[in-house]
Write an enzyme that holds these catalytic residues in place. Structure first.
Site, PDB file in Angstrom:
ATOM      1  N   GLU A 137      52.730 -15.849 -38.206  1.00 50.29           N
ATOM      2  CA  GLU A 137      53.565 -15.152 -37.211  1.00 50.29           C
ATOM      3  C   GLU A 137      53.814 -13.707 -37.620  1.00 50.29           C
ATOM      4  O   GLU A 137      54.401 -13.461 -38.682  1.00 50.29           O
ATOM      5  CB  GLU A 137      54.907 -15.871 -37.067  1.00 50.29           C
ATOM      6  CG  GLU A 137      55.886 -15.172 -36.148  1.00 50.29           C
ATOM      7  CD  GLU A 137      57.290 -15.744 -36.225  1.00 50.29           C
ATOM      8  OE1 GLU A 137      58.108 -15.437 -35.342  1.00 50.29           O
ATOM      9  OE2 GLU A 137      57.580 -16.502 -37.181  1.00 50.29           O
ATOM     10  N   ASP A 172      55.939 -14.822 -31.256  1.00 48.48           N
ATOM     11  CA  ASP A 172      57.376 -14.662 -31.005  1.00 48.48           C
ATOM     12  C   ASP A 172      57.565 -13.429 -30.130  1.00 48.48           C
ATOM     13  O   ASP A 172      57.270 -12.309 -30.542  1.00 48.48           O
ATOM     14  CB  ASP A 172      58.122 -14.516 -32.333  1.00 48.48           C
ATOM     15  CG  ASP A 172      59.633 -14.524 -32.161  1.00 48.48           C
ATOM     16  OD1 ASP A 172      60.144 -13.729 -31.340  1.00 48.48           O
ATOM     17  OD2 ASP A 172      60.301 -15.317 -32.845  1.00 48.48           O
ATOM     18  N   GLU A 234      64.539 -19.438 -30.337  1.00 46.10           N
ATOM     19  CA  GLU A 234      64.901 -19.101 -31.716  1.00 46.10           C
ATOM     20  C   GLU A 234      65.816 -17.892 -31.661  1.00 46.10           C
ATOM     21  O   GLU A 234      65.379 -16.749 -31.814  1.00 46.10           O
ATOM     22  CB  GLU A 234      63.644 -18.809 -32.556  1.00 46.10           C
ATOM     23  CG  GLU A 234      63.962 -18.662 -34.043  1.00 46.10           C
ATOM     24  CD  GLU A 234      62.799 -18.122 -34.854  1.00 46.10           C
ATOM     25  OE1 GLU A 234      62.600 -18.590 -35.977  1.00 46.10           O
ATOM     26  OE2 GLU A 234      62.103 -17.221 -34.350  1.00 46.10           O
TER      27      GLU A 234
END
Length: 249
Positions: A137, A172, A234
């Site tokens: 990520e 993300d 998140e």
């Protein structure tokens, strides 16, 4: 709409850890993720997940806590043995918990030696656990100063170089916005590599609603592109978690 998961390390923190899976189910989430589950016995977490009837989508490696500990070892030259030890521990937890993905954290490092170390460690991990899906990520360096994997093009280069079928991108949208300022364009360039998606609002990293990121448009794009994975919240709730989950409906 995508399938939504709750990050239980950040959501429902008003409850004990083992009560959070049931709370996520009752709130309408279809899955959960736990950043670092290592402070609880794995079998107790698995029992809580089974009672809630929710799959565990993702855990992170390595074990150190996420509120000030090390941010991974996969790209740290000289840290190969520590990385392998931690990866094996994460793998054991993933097997007990049925975790679909392990996010391999790169750590704070820089330069070509760090890149080569990251690639070697990822290749080793992918070969060590060929049936376990792994992710990497890109993380913005405002939130995590010095983090090695801070660029989506770099992530693509690493994924292509390793070339492992069980290694994919973790996208993300909050980090994409902070890194590139263009979530939709970044997804257009790299979304085909993604096996897992996470979301949070900007500014503030609160609920993914309003703010500078057009999440309704992003979710529609995921649907139109045929993205089949989960989208995990998140973020740090502005209040009680249950008061701010309208974004999943």
């Amino acid at each position: 709409m995508p399938r939504f998961a709750a990050n239980l390390s950040m959501l429902f923190r008003e409850l004990p850890v083992l009560e959070r899976p049931a709370a996520a189910r009752d709130a309408g989430f279809a899955g959960v993720e736990i950043l670092f589950p290592y402070d609880e016995p794995g079998h107790l977490i698995r029992q809580a997940l089974d009672r809630a009837g929710l799959p565990l989508i993702l855990i992170n490696t390595p074990p150190p806590n996420w509120t000030g500990g090390d941010r991974g070892f996969a790209a740290i030259p000289g840290g190969e043995e520590r990385f392998r030890h931690d990866f094996r521990r994460a793998l054991r937890y993933a097997q007990v918990l049925g975790a679909r993905h392990i996010h391999v954290m790169a750590g704070v490092a820089g330069g070509l030696e760090a890149r080569d170390t990251f690639i070697r460690n990822l290749a080793w991990a992918a070969a060590t656990a060929p049936e376990q899906p792994l992710t990497i990520e890109p993380i913005n360096t405002h939130d995590m100063p010095g983090y090695f994997l801070d660029d989506f093009d770099l992530a693509a280069e690493v994924l292509d170089t390793v070339g492992a079928p069980n290694l994919a991108l973790q996208f993300d949208a909050y980090h994409a916005h902070r890194i590139t300022g263009d979530v939709m364009g970044t997804w257009a360039a790299h979304g085909h590599r993604a096996a897992h998606v996470q979301v949070a609002g900007y500014p503030g990293r609160h609920e993914p609603a309003g703010g500078e990121i057009d999440y309704p448009a992003f979710f529609a794009r995921l649907d139109s592109d045929g993205y089949a994975g989960f989208v995990s919240g998140e973020y740090a709730p502005e209040g009680r978690t249950g008061d701010g989950i309208g974004w999943i409906t």
